[in-house]
Design a protein around this motif. Structure first.
Motif, short mmCIF file in Angstrom:
data_model
loop_
_atom_site.label_atom_id
_atom_site.label_comp_id
_atom_site.label_asym_id
_atom_site.label_seq_id
_atom_site.Cartn_x
_atom_site.Cartn_y
_atom_site.Cartn_z
N HIS A 1 0.85 -1.18 0.00
CA HIS A 1 0.00 0.00 0.00
C HIS A 1 0.89 1.24 0.00
O HIS A 1 2.03 1.20 0.46
CB HIS A 1 -0.90 0.02 1.24
CG HIS A 1 -1.99 -0.98 1.19
ND1 HIS A 1 -3.19 -0.76 0.57
CD2 HIS A 1 -2.05 -2.24 1.68
CE1 HIS A 1 -3.94 -1.82 0.68
NE2 HIS A 1 -3.28 -2.75 1.35
N PHE A 2 0.35 2.31 -0.52
CA PHE A 2 1.01 3.61 -0.42
C PHE A 2 0.63 4.21 0.93
O PHE A 2 -0.55 4.20 1.30
CB PHE A 2 0.58 4.55 -1.54
CG PHE A 2 1.07 4.13 -2.89
CD1 PHE A 2 2.32 4.54 -3.33
CD2 PHE A 2 0.30 3.34 -3.72
CE1 PHE A 2 2.80 4.15 -4.58
CE2 PHE A 2 0.76 2.95 -4.97
CZ PHE A 2 2.01 3.35 -5.40
N GLY A 3 1.61 4.72 1.64
CA GLY A 3 1.35 5.32 2.94
C GLY A 3 1.24 6.83 2.83
O GLY A 3 0.80 7.38 1.82
N TRP B 1 -2.53 11.71 -8.95
CA TRP B 1 -3.26 10.58 -9.52
C TRP B 1 -3.72 9.59 -8.47
O TRP B 1 -4.82 9.03 -8.57
CB TRP B 1 -2.36 9.90 -10.56
CG TRP B 1 -2.98 8.74 -11.23
CD1 TRP B 1 -3.92 8.77 -12.22
CD2 TRP B 1 -2.70 7.36 -10.98
NE1 TRP B 1 -4.24 7.48 -12.59
CE2 TRP B 1 -3.50 6.60 -11.85
CE3 TRP B 1 -1.84 6.70 -10.11
CZ2 TRP B 1 -3.48 5.22 -11.87
CZ3 TRP B 1 -1.82 5.31 -10.14
CH2 TRP B 1 -2.63 4.59 -11.01
N LEU B 2 -2.90 9.33 -7.45
CA LEU B 2 -3.25 8.34 -6.43
C LEU B 2 -4.45 8.77 -5.62
O LEU B 2 -4.49 9.89 -5.12
CB LEU B 2 -2.06 8.10 -5.49
CG LEU B 2 -0.87 7.37 -6.09
CD1 LEU B 2 0.30 7.38 -5.12
CD2 LEU B 2 -1.24 5.94 -6.47
N ASP B 3 -5.42 7.88 -5.47
CA ASP B 3 -6.62 8.15 -4.71
C ASP B 3 -6.78 7.05 -3.66
O ASP B 3 -7.09 5.91 -4.00
CB ASP B 3 -7.83 8.18 -5.64
CG ASP B 3 -9.13 8.53 -4.93
OD1 ASP B 3 -9.16 8.60 -3.68
OD2 ASP B 3 -10.14 8.74 -5.64
N PRO B 4 -6.55 7.36 -2.37
CA PRO B 4 -6.65 6.31 -1.36
C PRO B 4 -8.01 5.65 -1.29
O PRO B 4 -8.13 4.51 -0.85
CB PRO B 4 -6.30 7.03 -0.05
CG PRO B 4 -6.33 8.47 -0.34
CD PRO B 4 -6.22 8.66 -1.82
N ALA B 5 -9.06 6.33 -1.74
CA ALA B 5 -10.40 5.73 -1.74
C ALA B 5 -10.48 4.54 -2.70
O ALA B 5 -11.34 3.67 -2.55
CB ALA B 5 -11.45 6.79 -2.11
N LYS B 6 -9.58 4.49 -3.68
CA LYS B 6 -9.55 3.39 -4.65
C LYS B 6 -8.55 2.31 -4.27
O LYS B 6 -8.32 1.38 -5.02
CB LYS B 6 -9.26 3.94 -6.04
CG LYS B 6 -10.38 4.86 -6.53
CD LYS B 6 -10.09 5.39 -7.91
CE LYS B 6 -11.23 6.31 -8.34
NZ LYS B 6 -10.98 6.90 -9.65
N ASP B 7 -7.92 2.45 -3.09
CA ASP B 7 -6.96 1.48 -2.55
C ASP B 7 -5.86 1.11 -3.57
O ASP B 7 -5.69 -0.05 -3.91
CB ASP B 7 -7.69 0.22 -2.08
CG ASP B 7 -6.84 -0.63 -1.15
OD1 ASP B 7 -5.91 -0.08 -0.51
OD2 ASP B 7 -7.09 -1.84 -1.07
N PRO B 8 -5.09 2.11 -4.03
CA PRO B 8 -4.03 1.81 -4.99
C PRO B 8 -2.93 0.95 -4.36
O PRO B 8 -2.66 1.05 -3.16
CB PRO B 8 -3.49 3.19 -5.37
CG PRO B 8 -3.78 4.04 -4.17
CD PRO B 8 -5.08 3.51 -3.60
N LEU B 9 -2.33 0.11 -5.16
CA LEU B 9 -1.27 -0.78 -4.70
C LEU B 9 -0.02 -0.61 -5.55
O LEU B 9 -0.10 -0.34 -6.74
CB LEU B 9 -1.73 -2.24 -4.78
CG LEU B 9 -2.93 -2.62 -3.93
CD1 LEU B 9 -3.39 -4.04 -4.27
CD2 LEU B 9 -2.61 -2.50 -2.45
N LEU B 10 1.11 -0.82 -4.92
CA LEU B 10 2.40 -0.86 -5.60
C LEU B 10 2.79 -2.33 -5.73
O LEU B 10 2.82 -3.05 -4.73
CB LEU B 10 3.45 -0.11 -4.78
CG LEU B 10 4.91 -0.29 -5.21
CD1 LEU B 10 5.14 0.26 -6.61
CD2 LEU B 10 5.84 0.37 -4.20
#
Length: 163
Positions: A17-19, A134-143
């Motif tokens: 996860h992105f922190g 671009w990153l939106d934590p509501a969409k739970d982006p993953l690395l």
């Protein structure tokens, strides 16, 4: 796959996860939706595996003037070279924190194009700012980070293209 070991100079392999995003400004850059933390002169990320604060962002206590007395290894979060002027913490070895499994893994500004890091991912400040917008934590982006050879094997096992 390969396990991250403290000090191995490699980026960790896995899904993360992105922190928190971070930077030198008091406010987050642009339209970033990630949580934000300002890096001050008192902020450090501890990568001393013997410390109870290992793989944690901490503020140097006011009564401590020398971080070397507290930890054998650390990242100063407000650097003179501006590598951490803008960044994102990669949530690797976070919960639970396991001694010697890697610490202080970030996306940050590169020293120069193509320059290696000690385990982080670096890019131009402009690209990092674009990523933050671009990153939106509501969409739970993953690395997702895996060695290139394993990527080819994984795609083949899943029936996907090999390149």
């Amino acid at each position: 796959g390969p396990q991250k070991i403290e000090g191995d100079g490699r980026a960790p392999a896995g899904i993360f996860h992105f922190g928190t995003s971070f930077g030198y400004d008091s406010e987050p850059p642009g339209r970033s939706k990630l949580p934000y933390r300002q890096a001050t002169e008192s902020d450090y990320y501890v990568d001393d595996p013997e410390s109870p604060e290992y793989n944690r962002w901490v503020v140097l206590p006011q009564n401590a003037s020398d971080p070397h007395r507290l930890w054998t290894s650390f990242e100063k979060m407000r650097r003179a070279d501006h590598l951490y002027e803008v960044g994102i913490v990669v949530e690797q070895n976070i919960d639970p924190v396991v001694k010697n499994r890697g610490s202080a893994i970030f996306f940050h500004v590169w020293r120069r194009p193509g320059a290696a890091t000690a385990g982080c991912t670096a890019m131009s400040k402009e690209n990092l700012l674009t990523l933050l917008r671009w990153l939106d934590p509501a969409k739970d982006p993953l690395l997702i980070q895996i060695p290139e050879g394993e990527q080819t094997e994984l795609r083949a096992a899943k029936g996907g293209a090999s390149d």
